[in-house]
Design a protein around this motif. Structure first.
Motif, short mmCIF file in Angstrom:
data_model
loop_
_atom_site.label_atom_id
_atom_site.label_comp_id
_atom_site.label_asym_id
_atom_site.label_seq_id
_atom_site.Cartn_x
_atom_site.Cartn_y
_atom_site.Cartn_z
N THR A 90 0.83 -1.21 0.00
CA THR A 90 0.00 0.00 0.00
C THR A 90 0.86 1.26 0.00
O THR A 90 1.91 1.29 0.66
CB THR A 90 -0.91 0.00 1.25
N CYS A 105 0.77 2.51 8.12
CA CYS A 105 0.06 2.08 6.92
C CYS A 105 -1.45 2.03 7.21
O CYS A 105 -1.88 1.47 8.23
CB CYS A 105 0.55 0.71 6.49
N HIS A 108 -3.22 -2.28 7.30
CA HIS A 108 -3.22 -3.18 8.45
C HIS A 108 -2.40 -2.64 9.62
O HIS A 108 -2.08 -3.37 10.55
CB HIS A 108 -2.67 -4.56 8.07
FE1 FES Z 1 0.51 -2.06 4.88
FE2 FES Z 1 -0.77 -4.33 5.24
S1 FES Z 1 -0.31 -3.33 3.37
S2 FES Z 1 0.05 -3.00 6.72
#
Ligand code: FES
Length: 420
Positions: A90, A105, A108
């Protein structure tokens, strides 16, 4: 960091001394090669020290198409982190700029510190023997600055920034030297224009002195004092183009200037007098006068930094037929009142309702549209080959309407694209 290998495009044939092939603007393999060879392996301008003055300050940018975060760390150093979560990819930070203690992030919740180290993972029981230290953010292995201008390379080895810039540091010096404390500040924020043209159209146009009297005729009809010196009779024009090596290229208007501040459309009043006095205190009257006669540099630092006289601009490739043009006024540190005048210059020359930039972007998009024609394959770049010269410092110099700068850009391009 893995980088794809170059395609089989024959750059030696496509880039010739006096012409280039249209496919350099329209072939997706060329664009892919450029991202690797120019924007990932080479040095690319990322931002300026003054944009991130305090620990935790950051801006988000792209090295080619690689999203990055330029952030000031707790140790006051600058890091360029890849803006991609190490879990499932991400985009970590969507903001253009800000101040952060950590980067979390949104997907998650993995959280990283300002140096990119992974601090924590929610619900860690789902992993066996998880080594956080192996999952920090990727980062540009090489980051280097010159007079506050921050450059990065995604290649761990290669020429140093000093080798890449070469003598062109003097172009940056020329602009910084206009500040009484020798520093510029990019603190006004950036304006971004989307342009429907290949990214190379913009640096080529920025260093093209031939188009001014046509694309920008409205400006010169309005500012008549500069008309003859910039686009008058061919033999009366004193401005020159100059190639500094390594693809760095310049239009030097100063040989045509006859009075201080012509680069600013003239200047007077107490704010200007205070500015000149500050320069004279540092440099003495003679050097200060030379600086305000010559003005700032009008130059491309290959591949993406444009020292646009009183503005700084970045070209950011988006895809084969699209790029972003960023610009901001180049403020001079130490003279905040004078910077108001520079802000007005940015609005007049670069803003969405200005004289120059909208016209340049429209022409660039027309160039891209014209190059879709397949009946004709080549673009001509031979103008001025008969009259350019080499100065005592080894720089190629010619009449401002000559394509010396374009040729220098392409010759360096060819060397980069064909390097082992
Ligand atoms: Fe960033 Fe899962 S993609 S914590």
């Amino acid at each position: 960091m893995s980088l794809t290998t170059a395609s089989a495009v024959d750059y030696k044939t496509l880039v010739q001394d006096d012409r280039i092939h249209a496919s350099l603007y329209t072939d997706p393999r060329v664009f892919a090669d450029e991202m690797d060879r120019i924007f990932h392996l080479g040095w690319v301008f990322v931002g300026h020290d003054s944009e991130v003055p305090r620990p935790g300050d950051f801006v988000t940018r792209r090295l080619g198409r690689e999203p990055v975060i330029m952030v000031r760390g707790k140790d006051a150093g600058i890091a360029v982190l890849v803006n991609r979560c190490m879990h499932r990819g991400t985009l970590l930070c969507p903001a253009d700029r800000g101040t952060a203690r950590t980067f979390a992030c949104p997907y998650h919740g993995w959280t990283y510190d300002l140096s990119g180290e992974l601090l924590g993972v929610p619900y860690p029981g789902g992993y066996q023997a998880f080594d956080k230290s192996a999952h920090g953010l990727a980062r540009a292995p090489r980051v280097s600055t010159y007079r506050g201008f921050v450059f990065a390379s995604l290649a761990a080895t290669g020429p140093t920034l000093a080798e890449h810039l070469g003598a062109a540091t003097r172009l940056i010096d020329r602009s910084c030297g206009l500040s009484p404390v020798g520093e510029v500040e990019l603190t006004a924020g950036w304006v971004k224009h989307r342009c429907t043209a290949n990214w190379k159209m913009l640096p080529e146009n920025d260093s093209d002195g031939y188009h001014l009297g046509f694309v920008h005729s409205a400006l010169f009809k309005s500012v008549r004092t500069q008309y003859q010196r910039v686009i008058g009779e061919e033999k009366s024009i004193k401005a020159v183009v100059r190639a500094w090596g390594h693809g760095h290229i310049e239009i030097d208007w100063s040989p045509g200037y006859q009075a201080p501040f012509e680069w600013l459309g003239g200047a007077s009043g107490s704010v200007v007098a205070d500015y000149v006095a500050a320069l004279e205190r540092r440099d003495g009257a003679e050097t200060a006068r030379r600086r305000i006669m010559q003005g700032p540099a009008h130059a491309l630092i290959f591949p993406n930094l444009f020292l646009g006289e009183t503005n700084i601009a970045i070209v950011e490739p988006v895809d084969l037929g699209q790029c972003l043009h960023w610009h901001t006024p180049m403020f001079l540190k130490g003279v905040p009142e004078f910077n108001g005048r520079l802000l007005r210059m940015a609005e007049a020359g670069m803003g969405p309702a200005s004289f120059l930039m909208p016209e340049d972007l429209i022409v660039a998009s027309r160039n891209q549209a014209g190059l879709q024609a397949r009946a004709v394959e080549w673009l001509l770049l031979g103008r001025g080959l008969n009259r350019e010269s080499v100065d005592a410092e080894g720089r190629v110099v010619s009449h401002v309407t000559d394509e010396t700068t374009n040729r220098a850009f392409w010759h360096h391009y060819r060397s980069v694209m064909t390097a082992a």
